[in-house]
Design an enzyme around this catalytic site. Structure first.
Site, PDB file in Angstrom:
ATOM      1  N   ASN A 169      13.184  29.731 -13.667  1.00 45.26           N
ATOM      2  CA  ASN A 169      13.386  30.180 -15.050  1.00 45.26           C
ATOM      3  C   ASN A 169      12.076  30.483 -15.774  1.00 45.26           C
ATOM      4  O   ASN A 169      11.892  31.605 -16.264  1.00 45.26           O
ATOM      5  CB  ASN A 169      14.270  29.180 -15.808  1.00 45.26           C
ATOM      6  CG  ASN A 169      15.683  29.160 -15.240  1.00 45.26           C
ATOM      7  OD1 ASN A 169      15.872  29.421 -14.059  1.00 45.26           O
ATOM      8  ND2 ASN A 169      16.670  28.870 -16.053  1.00 45.26           N
ATOM      9  N   ASN A 222      14.416  37.451 -10.297  1.00 50.18           N
ATOM     10  CA  ASN A 222      14.205  36.267  -9.444  1.00 50.18           C
ATOM     11  C   ASN A 222      13.551  36.616  -8.104  1.00 50.18           C
ATOM     12  O   ASN A 222      12.680  35.897  -7.615  1.00 50.18           O
ATOM     13  CB  ASN A 222      15.544  35.570  -9.168  1.00 50.18           C
ATOM     14  CG  ASN A 222      16.190  35.042 -10.442  1.00 50.18           C
ATOM     15  OD1 ASN A 222      15.583  35.103 -11.508  1.00 50.18           O
ATOM     16  ND2 ASN A 222      17.405  34.533 -10.346  1.00 50.18           N
ATOM     17  N   ASN A 269      22.373  24.150 -17.368  1.00 48.38           N
ATOM     18  CA  ASN A 269      21.112  23.948 -16.656  1.00 48.38           C
ATOM     19  C   ASN A 269      20.384  22.766 -17.264  1.00 48.38           C
ATOM     20  O   ASN A 269      20.544  22.470 -18.452  1.00 48.38           O
ATOM     21  CB  ASN A 269      20.213  25.172 -16.837  1.00 48.38           C
ATOM     22  CG  ASN A 269      20.630  26.332 -15.949  1.00 48.38           C
ATOM     23  OD1 ASN A 269      21.200  26.133 -14.880  1.00 48.38           O
ATOM     24  ND2 ASN A 269      20.327  27.547 -16.387  1.00 48.38           N
ATOM     25  N   LYS A 275      19.066  20.818  -8.650  1.00 48.97           N
ATOM     26  CA  LYS A 275      19.198  22.087  -9.394  1.00 48.97           C
ATOM     27  C   LYS A 275      18.104  22.193 -10.466  1.00 48.97           C
ATOM     28  O   LYS A 275      17.593  23.278 -10.757  1.00 48.97           O
ATOM     29  CB  LYS A 275      20.592  22.188 -10.011  1.00 48.97           C
ATOM     30  CG  LYS A 275      20.829  23.434 -10.873  1.00 48.97           C
ATOM     31  CD  LYS A 275      20.894  24.695 -10.055  1.00 48.97           C
ATOM     32  CE  LYS A 275      20.960  26.007 -10.817  1.00 48.97           C
ATOM     33  NZ  LYS A 275      21.584  26.108 -12.084  1.00 48.97           N
ATOM     34  N   GLY A 285      30.973  31.157 -18.690  1.00 53.25           N
ATOM     35  CA  GLY A 285      32.318  30.959 -19.250  1.00 53.25           C
ATOM     36  C   GLY A 285      33.192  32.189 -19.017  1.00 53.25           C
ATOM     37  O   GLY A 285      34.399  32.084 -18.754  1.00 53.25           O
ATOM     38  N   ALA A 322      24.781  35.744 -14.023  1.00 55.95           N
ATOM     39  CA  ALA A 322      25.513  36.781 -14.756  1.00 55.95           C
ATOM     40  C   ALA A 322      24.657  37.218 -15.926  1.00 55.95           C
ATOM     41  O   ALA A 322      23.739  36.514 -16.343  1.00 55.95           O
ATOM     42  CB  ALA A 322      26.836  36.220 -15.255  1.00 55.95           C
ATOM     43  N   GLU A 353      16.497  27.140 -22.633  1.00 59.98           N
ATOM     44  CA  GLU A 353      16.809  25.774 -22.181  1.00 59.98           C
ATOM     45  C   GLU A 353      15.535  25.018 -21.781  1.00 59.98           C
ATOM     46  O   GLU A 353      15.596  24.056 -21.023  1.00 59.98           O
ATOM     47  CB  GLU A 353      17.790  25.847 -21.005  1.00 59.98           C
ATOM     48  CG  GLU A 353      19.131  26.395 -21.425  1.00 59.98           C
ATOM     49  CD  GLU A 353      20.051  26.662 -20.260  1.00 59.98           C
ATOM     50  OE1 GLU A 353      21.152  26.089 -20.222  1.00 59.98           O
ATOM     51  OE2 GLU A 353      19.683  27.456 -19.374  1.00 59.98           O
TER      52      GLU A 353
HETATM   53  O1  KPL Z   1      20.531  29.019 -12.931  1.00 58.47           O
HETATM   54  C1  KPL Z   1      19.906  30.053 -12.900  1.00 58.47           C
HETATM   55  C2  KPL Z   1      19.517  30.627 -14.209  1.00 58.47           C
HETATM   56  O2  KPL Z   1      19.168  31.789 -14.288  1.00 58.47           O
HETATM   57  O3  KPL Z   1      19.596  29.889 -15.193  1.00 58.47           O
HETATM   58  C3  KPL Z   1      19.465  30.643 -11.593  1.00 58.47           C
HETATM   59  C4  KPL Z   1      20.090  29.883 -10.475  1.00 58.47           C
HETATM   60  C5  KPL Z   1      17.972  30.550 -11.507  1.00 58.47           C
HETATM   61  C6  KPL Z   1      19.935  32.053 -11.373  1.00 58.47           C
HETATM   62  O4  KPL Z   1      19.238  32.999 -12.087  1.00 58.47           O
END
Ligand code: KPL
Length: 307
Positions: free
Chosen positions: A196, A206, A103, A188, A18, A129, A270
């Site tokens: 994750n 990552n 996500n 995705k 956001g 981010a 999540e």
């Molecule tokens: O969507 C992401 C997340 O961290 O939730 C990714 C694409 C894995 C990037 O870190």
């Protein structure tokens, strides 16, 4: 180059994505306001991907009422969506477009219970981010965004679709319009089902998943997700999923996944909308998904240990 936008964008919550949207709206002179989801403090500063520090001046007050030409954006987690929709229910018109950006799966179903008529748009992004502190967010991974109309929108919303696309292509670029956004969300989902939990459980960024140690596990997770997707009517091949996962691992190598950040800060993850969703769909279809189930249970355990 700026474009004329008739309405305002109302962003709800002060999460990492956001804040990127807000900073880019400001840069492109798009009228926007940020509203806290609960009593959380709003982000005040964004460190952009190129390292610039942008002070978010929230160029409009929080909207009392949103019109058809406005856009309500929920860059929230799936489990936060329904209560956020309830908070905004009295402030939208029957035609105010609503954009969900989260996500995992299940967000549309929970928001549709509240926004029964509004055109809903679904988007997913691989931008990364991190919230450095309650007031500051850093854009750490340059990803891409996909958006499309929810499959249960029932009118012709072409003008609003154009507006949504214009906003996102300024605020979360690069963006591609998806005729079949549900398939894109499943693709995705596979990325998040791998990156994750593995980064969170192993406490790594990552990029560390790009090693022989994780190759077989990643392959099996993708096979399981592909099997469940196919059983749910979504055409998906494990090799395609694995290729996408590998690309995101490389593009966001320095990034800590959102689940890693959530666990580190003892925030709800999540998990239910990602590996939990895969496990529940697999159960319904009678498919065995041992690796997804293991990851789901492990993250559930780690969350239960928050003191
Ligand atoms: O969507 C992401 C997340 O961290 O939730 C990714 C694409 C894995 C990037 O870190």
């Amino acid at each position: 180059m700026s474009f004329p936008l008739q309405g305002r964008i109302q962003i709800v919550g002060s999460g990492a994505i956001g804040s990127i949207i807000a900073a880019n709206a400001q840069r492109h002179d798009i009228a926007y306001s940020l509203a806290p989801r609960t009593r959380d403090q709003l982000t005040q500063r964004l460190i952009t991907y190129s390292g610039q520090s942008v002070l978010l001046n929230h160029n409009l007050p929080v909207a009392e009422r949103l019109q058809d030409s406005d856009l309500l954006i929920f860059p929230l987690k799936a489990h936060q969506l329904q209560s956020a929709a309830q908070q905004w229910q009295q402030r939208v018109s029957p035609d105010t477009p609503v954009l969900l950006l989260h996500n995992g799966m299940g967000g549309l179903e929970s928001v549709r219970e509240v926004f029964k008529k509004q055109p809903i748009y679904l988007a997913t992004t691989s931008h990364g981010a991190i919230k450095l502190n309650p007031h500051e967010v850093k854009h750490t991974g340059f990803g891409r965004t996909m958006v499309g109309e929810a499959p249960d929108n029932y009118r012709d919303n072409s003008a609003q679709s154009e507006m949504v696309m214009k906003v996102l292509s300024r605020c979360l670029q690069p963006v591609t319009w998806q005729q079949d956004i549900v398939r894109a969300l499943w693709l995705k989902l596979a990325i998040n089902a791998v990156i994750n939990p593995l980064t969170a459980i192993n406490d790594i960024p990552n990029g560390k998943l790009d090693s022989a140690e994780f190759k077989d596990q990643i392959g099996t997770i993708c096979e399981e997700v592909a099997q469940v997707a196919c059983a749910c009517g979504i055409q998906a091949e494990a090799t395609e999923l694995q290729k996408n996962v590998q690309q995101v691992i490389i593009n966001t190598a320095e990034n800590y996944s959102s689940m890693h950040q959530d666990l580190a800060r003892h925030r709800p993850t999540e998990n239910e909308a990602i590996n939990g969703f895969v496990v529940r769909q697999a159960e319904k279809k009678g498919i065995d998904v041992p690796v997804n189930a293991f990851l789901y249970n492990k993250i559930t355990e780690l969350e239960a240990d928050y003191s």
